[in-house]
Write a protein that holds these residues in place. Sequence first.
Motif, PDB file in Angstrom:
ATOM      1  N   ASP A   1       0.653  -1.210  -0.180  1.00 58.94           N
ATOM      2  CA  ASP A   1      -0.403  -0.383  -0.199  1.00 58.94           C
ATOM      3  C   ASP A   1       0.731   1.248   0.080  1.00 58.94           C
ATOM      4  OD1 ASP A   1       0.647   0.051   2.770  1.00 58.94           O
ATOM      5  OD2 ASP A   1      -0.547  -0.976   3.357  1.00 58.94           O
ATOM      6  N   GLU A   2       0.131   2.617  -0.077  1.00 57.49           N
ATOM      7  CA  GLU A   2       1.267   3.786   0.253  1.00 57.49           C
ATOM      8  C   GLU A   2       2.089   3.488   1.076  1.00 57.49           C
ATOM      9  OE1 GLU A   2      -3.393   6.063  -0.388  1.00 57.49           O
ATOM     10  OE2 GLU A   2      -2.571   3.953  -1.024  1.00 57.49           O
ATOM     11  N   TYR A   3       1.555   2.911   2.327  1.00 60.76           N
ATOM     12  CA  TYR A   3       2.421   3.586   3.406  1.00 60.76           C
ATOM     13  C   TYR A   3       3.298   2.977   3.588  1.00 60.76           C
ATOM     14  CZ  TYR A   3      -1.578   5.419   3.728  1.00 60.76           C
ATOM     15  OH  TYR A   3      -3.693   6.763   3.471  1.00 60.76           O
TER      16      TYR A   3
END
Lengths: 94, 249, 44
Positions: free
Chosen positions: C15-17
């Motif tokens: 995911d983007e985190y």
Amino acid sequence: MELRVIENEPSELSIEIAGEDHTFMNVLKGALLETEGVTAATYDVNPEQSGGQTDPVLTIKTEEGRDALDALADAAGNVKAKSTSFRETFEAAL
Amino acid sequence: MSEFDVEFIDRSEDDRDARFVVRGVTPAFANGIRRAMIADVPTLSIDELRVIENSSVMFDEMIGLRLGLVPLTTPPGEFEEGETVTLALDVQGPATAYSGDLVSADGMVAPADENVPIIDLKESQRLELEAEAVLDHGKTHAKHQGGVAVGYRHLQTVEVVGDLGEFADDDPQILRGVIEEDGELVPTEEFGNDLRNRYPGKEVRVEDVPGAFVFDVETDGSMSAPELVLEAVDSLYARADELEEAVQL
Amino acid sequence: MSYKCSRCKRDVELDEYGGVRCPYCGHRVLLKERSRDVKEVQVE
């Protein structure tokens, strides 16, 4: 087979035959030269300064009183006759 | 009472190879048939893939190229240009995927050779795909060529014109093809392609027989050599017919 | 996007985190898996 007439005079005919190459044009030219009343027959697959044209242009010259289109039809008929005759002979030899 | 004469010299057992002499034919017509055999007689070849799984070491495109080059049997007259036939391939490693693993949806179409290797698959590699074979001409792509080695030579005659001088050079006289001797056709392989073996100490003259051609035809197995010749002749006929009709209008 | 960790061979979802890192073993080299879709290829 798309035909475009470029020049059509009683004893001279220039015609573009789209989609053909040496395979058929040379056979046709050969047949034309055997056809009665034809004085000259040739084709050019890449006429000079044609702007990239590559469809062959067939040129036929005939004797006076002989229609070039008729001569062309006769030559095509001759190619048909030859093909049929070749087929029969070949099948008989099998 | 035909103007032509055809005589077979050789025909292989599987009919993929043929060698025959044609007489009474013009060079233009002979060349027309030869060119038509190479570029104008259509054959089926794989042209599109649907890759379900390819865990092999090669890209889908490389597999596609290899599959395209596999000759498929194409019975003449059964298919229209552009018509497609579906084939499937499913091989699980460790194994080699061969052309013979292709399963065709059409009983008339099958790989002409079953032993063409496609790719070697190691343990846990798998190749599963569907392919569409399409009928097209050799002009479009070499994979559609039915004739792979097609050519002709002039039929030649050999005439003995005298004896070689005592100190004449013993140069080889190589001929390849077929020669005619008193109406007998002799393949030059019979005398090692060298006329010295056939006429020792003789001076000979070799001449072309006018209007006689020795055709050598080899196909990739998509059809037999005689079928290929007849298809080529028919393609010339079809074009002449089309032209005749167009001109008469 | 589904990836596979090159060290522990486990499937990894990014995911983007989280950044590029395997959540199971912390390895930073991930391999992109081939999609399971049927791929259409035109033979040239």
